[in-house]
Scaffold this motif. Structure first.
Motif, short mmCIF file in Angstrom:
data_model
loop_
_atom_site.label_atom_id
_atom_site.label_comp_id
_atom_site.label_asym_id
_atom_site.label_seq_id
_atom_site.Cartn_x
_atom_site.Cartn_y
_atom_site.Cartn_z
N VAL A 117 -7.93 15.68 89.10
CA VAL A 117 -9.11 16.41 88.27
C VAL A 117 -8.61 16.88 86.94
CG1 VAL A 117 -10.91 18.10 88.34
CG2 VAL A 117 -10.45 16.59 90.29
N TYR A 118 -7.56 17.74 86.98
CA TYR A 118 -6.84 18.32 85.73
C TYR A 118 -6.42 17.24 84.84
CZ TYR A 118 -3.54 20.73 82.60
OH TYR A 118 -3.15 21.20 81.61
N LEU A 119 -5.85 16.45 85.02
CA LEU A 119 -5.64 15.50 84.32
C LEU A 119 -6.62 14.84 83.57
CD1 LEU A 119 -2.26 13.82 86.01
CD2 LEU A 119 -2.43 15.10 84.01
N PHE A 120 -7.71 14.60 84.55
CA PHE A 120 -9.03 13.68 83.99
C PHE A 120 -9.68 14.76 83.08
CE2 PHE A 120 -13.63 13.22 84.66
CZ PHE A 120 -13.68 11.82 84.22
N LEU A 121 -9.73 16.03 83.22
CA LEU A 121 -10.61 16.81 82.34
C LEU A 121 -9.77 17.02 81.00
CD1 LEU A 121 -11.58 19.59 84.92
CD2 LEU A 121 -12.98 18.01 83.71
N PHE A 128 -11.17 24.09 78.93
CA PHE A 128 -11.50 25.43 79.73
C PHE A 128 -11.59 24.94 81.31
CE2 PHE A 128 -14.78 28.27 81.39
CZ PHE A 128 -14.42 29.31 81.06
N HIS A 129 -12.47 23.97 81.44
CA HIS A 129 -12.53 23.18 82.82
C HIS A 129 -10.99 23.10 83.44
CE1 HIS A 129 -16.89 24.01 82.71
NE2 HIS A 129 -16.73 22.88 81.37
N GLY A 130 -10.22 22.45 82.75
CA GLY A 130 -9.02 22.34 83.10
C GLY A 130 -8.19 23.33 83.78
N GLN A 134 -6.29 24.48 87.12
CA GLN A 134 -4.92 25.03 87.40
C GLN A 134 -4.92 26.17 88.18
OE1 GLN A 134 -3.75 25.80 83.29
NE2 GLN A 134 -2.23 23.87 83.21
N TRP A 135 -6.03 27.18 88.21
CA TRP A 135 -5.86 28.33 88.92
C TRP A 135 -6.40 27.91 90.24
CZ3 TRP A 135 -4.70 33.10 88.32
CH2 TRP A 135 -4.27 33.51 87.25
#
Length: 185
Positions: A117-121, A128-130, A134-135
């Protein structure tokens, strides 16, 4: 504009490194394939190095080092999780390996999903959503590290430093499995 959105606070580096070493020590006499256990300990050390980079080099001051640390933490953290899942099933300490292994596999799957999901965002420039993912990754990784308490309760870890007049001996961390000390209720 989104400079601080990349920042996250993973677990302290010594914690990850020490737990990796303790886990290696705990399983070294129980593994048929010691290379997997060795690689797990080395990967834990790389995660600790990455956490050090992320924590000590803010993105606003040294973006390259910070991002290098982020890549180390995410990639090797994911590797550590899946190696430990396999080792959990193989070691099967006190016949709890299946239960603990399933729990760790679920957490490792969630961690894998957060990386995707992080890579996609980030690919969509939604930094910000990425940062939120991470958190989430960090909290899940802390939860994963916390699951080692389940198996560490059966081990005793000793560190000895003996200094004699003529000879200075330093012994390494030793994991001892004492099944006689614990009775099943």
């Amino acid at each position: 504009m989104f400079v601080f959105c990349y920042s996250f606070s993973p677990p302290p580096p010594p914690t990850v490194a020490v737990i990796g070493i303790l886990r290696f020590s705990q399983l070294k006499s129980k593994m048929k394939k010691p290379w997997l256990n060795i690689f797990g300990a080395l990967a834990s050390s790389v995660v600790a190095l990455g956490i050090t980079f992320v924590a000590n080099f803010q993105i606003s001051q040294n973006e390259w080092v910070h991002n290098t640390g982020t890549v180390l933490v995410f990639t090797f953290g994911l590797v550590v999780c899946w190696i430990q899942v396999v080792l959990t099933f193989q070691a099967n300490l006190k016949h709890e390996g299946v239960k603990v292994g399933i729990l760790r596999a679920m957490i490792a799957t969630a961690i894998s999903i957060t990386v995707i999901v992080y890579l996609f965002l980030v690919a969509q420039h939604k930094y910000f959503h990425g940062a939120r993912t991470q958190w989430l990754w960090t909290m899940l990784f802390l939860l994963f590290i916390g699951t080692f308490a389940i198996e560490f309760r059966y081990s005793e870890f000793n560190i000895q430093c003996i200094d004699e007049e003529s000879l200075s001996k330093v012994s390494t961390i030793i994991a001892e499995f004492h099944s006689d000390d614990f009775t099943e209720n």
